[in-house]
Design a protein around this motif. Structure first.
Motif, mmCIF file in Angstrom:
data_model
loop_
_atom_site.group_PDB
_atom_site.id
_atom_site.type_symbol
_atom_site.label_atom_id
_atom_site.label_comp_id
_atom_site.label_asym_id
_atom_site.label_seq_id
_atom_site.Cartn_x
_atom_site.Cartn_y
_atom_site.Cartn_z
ATOM 1 N N LEU A 36 0.835 -1.138 -0.004
ATOM 2 C CA LEU A 36 0.017 -0.151 0.062
ATOM 3 C C LEU A 36 0.962 1.114 -0.171
ATOM 4 C CD1 LEU A 36 -2.795 -1.057 2.314
ATOM 5 C CD2 LEU A 36 -3.122 -0.501 -0.010
ATOM 6 N N LYS A 37 2.008 1.282 0.707
ATOM 7 C CA LYS A 37 2.891 2.166 0.702
ATOM 8 C C LYS A 37 4.294 1.971 -0.366
ATOM 9 C CE LYS A 37 5.354 5.353 3.919
ATOM 10 N NZ LYS A 37 6.545 5.164 4.694
ATOM 11 N N PRO A 38 4.216 2.670 -1.082
ATOM 12 C CA PRO A 38 5.170 2.204 -2.229
ATOM 13 C C PRO A 38 6.667 2.360 -1.684
ATOM 14 C CG PRO A 38 4.004 3.946 -3.172
ATOM 15 C CD PRO A 38 3.547 3.716 -1.719
ATOM 16 N N VAL A 39 7.377 1.399 -1.780
ATOM 17 C CA VAL A 39 8.642 0.860 -1.299
ATOM 18 C C VAL A 39 10.055 1.406 -1.822
ATOM 19 C CG1 VAL A 39 7.957 -0.650 0.826
ATOM 20 C CG2 VAL A 39 8.711 -1.646 -1.443
ATOM 21 N N GLY A 40 9.748 1.372 -3.101
ATOM 22 C CA GLY A 40 10.822 1.692 -4.154
ATOM 23 C C GLY A 40 10.662 1.251 -5.700
ATOM 24 N N MET A 41 11.649 1.500 -6.346
ATOM 25 C CA MET A 41 11.247 1.175 -7.757
ATOM 26 C C MET A 41 11.166 -0.506 -8.095
ATOM 27 S SD MET A 41 13.483 3.819 -9.930
ATOM 28 C CE MET A 41 12.603 3.296 -11.470
ATOM 29 N N ILE A 42 10.386 -0.715 -8.918
ATOM 30 C CA ILE A 42 10.123 -2.135 -9.263
ATOM 31 C C ILE A 42 11.312 -2.892 -9.315
ATOM 32 C CG2 ILE A 42 9.203 -3.892 -10.695
ATOM 33 C CD1 ILE A 42 7.307 -1.674 -11.726
ATOM 34 N N ALA A 43 12.256 -2.687 -10.338
ATOM 35 C CA ALA A 43 13.482 -3.402 -10.330
ATOM 36 C C ALA A 43 14.443 -3.326 -9.186
ATOM 37 C CB ALA A 43 14.558 -2.906 -11.495
ATOM 38 N N GLU A 44 14.404 -2.447 -8.493
ATOM 39 C CA GLU A 44 15.071 -2.245 -7.157
ATOM 40 C C GLU A 44 14.758 -3.108 -6.127
ATOM 41 O OE1 GLU A 44 18.217 1.385 -7.495
ATOM 42 O OE2 GLU A 44 16.183 2.079 -6.728
ATOM 43 N N THR A 45 13.360 -3.250 -5.999
ATOM 44 C CA THR A 45 12.636 -4.206 -5.033
ATOM 45 C C THR A 45 12.823 -5.504 -5.518
ATOM 46 O OG1 THR A 45 11.174 -2.342 -4.689
ATOM 47 C CG2 THR A 45 10.476 -4.479 -3.657
ATOM 48 N N ALA A 46 13.038 -5.783 -6.651
ATOM 49 C CA ALA A 46 13.027 -7.113 -7.101
ATOM 50 C C ALA A 46 14.473 -7.604 -6.910
ATOM 51 C CB ALA A 46 12.905 -7.288 -8.759
ATOM 52 N N ALA A 47 15.294 -6.451 -6.792
ATOM 53 C CA ALA A 47 16.836 -7.029 -6.726
ATOM 54 C C ALA A 47 17.210 -7.561 -5.261
ATOM 55 C CB ALA A 47 17.622 -5.683 -7.135
ATOM 56 N N VAL A 48 16.350 -6.835 -4.425
ATOM 57 C CA VAL A 48 16.400 -7.552 -3.117
ATOM 58 C C VAL A 48 16.097 -8.962 -2.987
ATOM 59 C CG1 VAL A 48 15.654 -6.995 -0.546
ATOM 60 C CG2 VAL A 48 15.792 -5.082 -1.976
ATOM 61 N N ALA A 49 15.129 -9.520 -3.609
ATOM 62 C CA ALA A 49 14.689 -10.636 -3.589
ATOM 63 C C ALA A 49 15.807 -11.606 -4.204
ATOM 64 C CB ALA A 49 13.228 -11.053 -4.275
ATOM 65 N N PHE A 50 16.500 -11.054 -5.313
ATOM 66 C CA PHE A 50 17.528 -11.611 -5.926
ATOM 67 C C PHE A 50 18.844 -11.835 -4.917
ATOM 68 C CE2 PHE A 50 16.846 -12.328 -10.458
ATOM 69 C CZ PHE A 50 15.573 -11.784 -10.890
ATOM 70 N N ALA A 51 19.011 -10.634 -4.318
ATOM 71 C CA ALA A 51 20.097 -10.929 -3.332
ATOM 72 C C ALA A 51 19.860 -11.745 -2.347
ATOM 73 C CB ALA A 51 20.357 -9.229 -2.431
ATOM 74 N N LEU A 52 18.659 -12.021 -1.871
ATOM 75 C CA LEU A 52 18.275 -12.886 -0.646
ATOM 76 C C LEU A 52 18.317 -14.550 -1.381
ATOM 77 C CD1 LEU A 52 17.301 -13.998 2.071
ATOM 78 C CD2 LEU A 52 15.038 -13.588 1.128
ATOM 79 N N ALA A 53 17.829 -14.633 -2.530
ATOM 80 C CA ALA A 53 18.205 -15.834 -3.251
ATOM 81 C C ALA A 53 19.633 -16.185 -3.696
ATOM 82 C CB ALA A 53 17.413 -16.072 -4.531
ATOM 83 N N GLY A 54 20.373 -15.364 -4.044
ATOM 84 C CA GLY A 54 21.891 -15.309 -4.258
ATOM 85 C C GLY A 54 22.587 -15.741 -3.148
ATOM 86 N N ASN A 55 22.185 -15.266 -1.951
ATOM 87 C CA ASN A 55 22.930 -15.423 -0.583
ATOM 88 C C ASN A 55 22.491 -16.750 -0.082
ATOM 89 O OD1 ASN A 55 24.513 -13.042 -0.474
ATOM 90 N ND2 ASN A 55 22.939 -12.032 0.321
#
Lengths: 509, 117
Positions: free
Chosen positions: A397-416
């Motif tokens: 409901l509250k925008p947290v960031g740009m689409i690609a950068e938010t997705a990158a956080v998920a990528f970082a978690l998967a990569g780690n």
């Protein structure tokens, strides 16, 4: 945007595209057996590649990437390279070996390979976290498009978009629709590239291959408007750029829903060639995506806004705004919106279903109700799907960031976490349950170290930025897995033998 | 390798069997070509940016695109595809050799049995 009217023609095209996917999905259910019967032939590999690409497409690819190009120029190339180069890691190190394990989900693989319920549960929890973060990025894409389509505000669009996704999943499930990913890919690529051809043709550029034609817009920006993109590493250091790029690569090879494409590939060769075709189809999108960002800048310049500071809140919608500013036919704009919505819808429904399955099959029967029957698990999966959907919508409901950068956080978690667990599980048989559990826990800690510890220890933010933590994080997790494994009991002879004989074809000596 | 009573341990840095060794060599070559292309291209772009004082990088055009856009946005994905094709062609041949080896082994085993009284 909240005062805009309802966009009737684009709305009709969106409805028509989803109707096509539902009907195509019903058809694919009937054809499925023959598709697998021809496993190994040319069209099987091509189709497998299209399915991999369709599974990959999301709002981050269709909307987010162009938004980042518009906002940050060359910086966004880290996403193009990260999201394509990661498939090489997947191909040479994981794809065929995963197929030989004969498992169905990431927690299933981890539980079997490491002979540990704890490792399995941890992998399931991490999969759910990845699903939630990735979905938040997708919901932002849906909300922006729904907001434009219906002429409503962002928060109302989040709720409306969420309700539409849940309704779509329920209707598809009730009708027994199987996702026809091949059809989807070919519709998506047309929906993405056709508007670009219209735009470049209208500008008088080389429209046959707009992936090269848009270069003229960069030259025009310089010669006609005096606008120069900032130099590649003027605002972001080489280290941070590479950290982001490698994080996205490690994440690509560690995202549970990406890995899931390989558990049931018809054959080993198909799994391999499917990856290369998939990479080609994905590259077709990424060769094109920068063009939207560049053209949006050109239209700004033509409107006398060459040096305006772009607004991050609306940058994610530049694919659409470029199409609107370019004055292309409304049905082509509708096609573009429908493509973006379809990519985000399927990404959300797939991720939520993955997350719900991880809870219902890996966490619920192990930690909550050991006596659960298959029917209980199915009910729990449906219930948890709704809980996850509600949680994602509340967080969106509250925008947290740009689409690609938010997705990158998920990528970082998967990569780690998931990537090192799979890599070591396949390529070093001495890795054991204690090693993988310790490694994945360290990986989770590294992924969120910047927001948690960055205030007190700025060096943490420098070394492990939220969107780029796996560059140093993944190698560190691998070291932790090696050290802890060597300090504890080796895995059983059965699993070591299975890895040698069944996964790597090493003969008994 | 520290495995109880087995010498079948898998270690990517110390492949035991000949066939696995061949596979690991190819993986190392592909990974090296992948790593050098990604890091090398960005170091080259960074070097050009810091040394070409008189020009903006976006003024150096190649294939209708600024050189760095072409290198990262067009060439590298194509390079990854080519690496994938090279890897798959080698693996297809490698698996065919492995399969032929299995057939020969079986054929020899059968003929020896037949010679026994």
């Amino acid at each position: 945007m909240s005062s805009s009217p309802v966009q009737l023609i684009p709305l009709m095209i969106v409805a028509a595209m989803f109707a096509l996917f539902v009907l195509g999905g019903m058809g694919s259910k009937m054809r499925q057996a023959s598709d697998y019967g021809f496993a190994g032939n040319y069209s099987g590999r091509l189709g497998s590649g299209a399915a991999i690409a369709s599974n990959w497409m999301s709002a981050a690819s269709i909307l987010g990437l162009a938004g980042l190009f518009y906002l940050k120029g060359y910086y966004a190339m880290a996403f193009v390279i990260g999201w394509t180069g990661g498939y090489i890691l997947l191909l040479v190190l994981l794809a065929t070996q995963i197929r030989r394990f004969g498992k169905f989900t990431a927690p299933d693989f981890v539980g079997f390979r490491y002979e540990s319920g704890t490792a399995r549960t941890l992998a399931a929890l991490i999969s759910i976290m990845i699903s939630i973060i990735y979905c938040i990025a997708q919901v932002r894409g849906v909300a922006l498009l729904v907001s434009w389509l219906f002429g409503i505000g962002y928060q109302a669009a989040v709720v409306t978009g969420g309700a539409l996704v849940v309704t779509f999943v329920v209707i598809s499930g009730t009708l027994g629709v199987v996702r026809n990913q091949r059809l989807q890919y070919f519709v998506l690529i047309v929906a993405f590239v056709l508007p670009l051809m219209f735009l470049t043709k209208k500008l008088g550029y080389f429209w046959v291959l707009p992936q090269f034609g848009y270069g003229q817009a960069i030259i025009d920006l310089q010669t006609q408007f005096g606008f120069y993109w900032s130099e590649p590493f003027a605002t972001v250091s080489l280290y941070h750029w590479l950290a982001l790029c490698f994080t996205l690569m490690f994440g690509t090879a560690g995202l549970p829903h990406v890995l899931s494409r390989f558990y049931m590939a018809p054959s080993i060769r198909d799994a391999r060639w499917g990856v290369v075709w998939g990479l080609f189809f994905i590259s077709l999108i990424y060769w094109s995506a920068p063009a939207y960002g560049v053209l949006a800048r050109l239209y700004d310049a033509k409107a006398g806004l060459a040096y305006k500071t772009p607004d991050p809140a609306t940058a994610d919608l530049v694919t659409l705004t470029a199409a609107l500013q370019g004055g292309i036919p409304v049905w082509v704009v509708g096609l573009l919106v429908a493509g973006g919505l379809a990519a985000a819808f399927y990404a959300i429904s797939g991720l939520l279903q993955n997350g719900a399955a991880a809870f219902a099959y890996d966490i619920y029967p192990r930690l909550m109700r050991p006596s659960a029957t298959d029917s209980d698990k199915l009910t729990m999966a449906k219930g948890f799907f709704l809980v996850l959907a509600a949680a994602v919508l509340a967080l969106s409901l509250k925008p947290v960031g740009m689409i690609a950068e938010t997705a990158a956080v998920a990528f970082a978690l998967a990569g780690n976490t998931i990537f090192p667990a799979f890599l070591m599980g396949i390529w070093w048989s001495r890795t054991n349950a204690a090693g993988v559990v310790a490694g994945m826990l360290v990986g989770v800690a590294i992924s969120f170290s910047a927001p948690l510890l960055g205030g007190a220890l700025p060096v943490v933010t420098t070394l492990f930025p939220l969107t780029s933590s796996a560059f140093l994080g993944a190698p560190l997790v691998v070291v932790v897995m090696i050290v802890v494994s060597l300090l504890t009991r080796p895995p059983s002879d059965e699993i070591v033998g299975f890895l040698a004989r069944n996964v790597h074809d090493v003969k008994d000596r | 390798m520290d495995h109880k009573g087995t010498d079948q341990g898998i270690n990517i840095f110390r492949p035991q069997s000949g066939l696995l060794r061949g596979e690991v060599q190819v993986i190392v070559m592909i990974m090296a070509a992948w790593l050098v292309a990604v890091v090398g291209s960005q170091v080259a772009i960074w070097y050009m940016e810091t040394t070409l004082i008189e020009y903006w990088l976006s003024e150096i055009i190649f294939f209708n695109l600024p050189i760095h856009f072409w290198l990262s946005g067009q060439f590298l994905p194509l390079w990854f595809i080519l690496l994938g094709v090279a890897f798959n062609l080698w693996m297809d041949r490698h698996e065919s050799r492995k399969f032929e080896g299995t057939i020969r082994y079986r054929a020899i085993g059968r003929s020896k049995k037949e010679q026994q009284p």
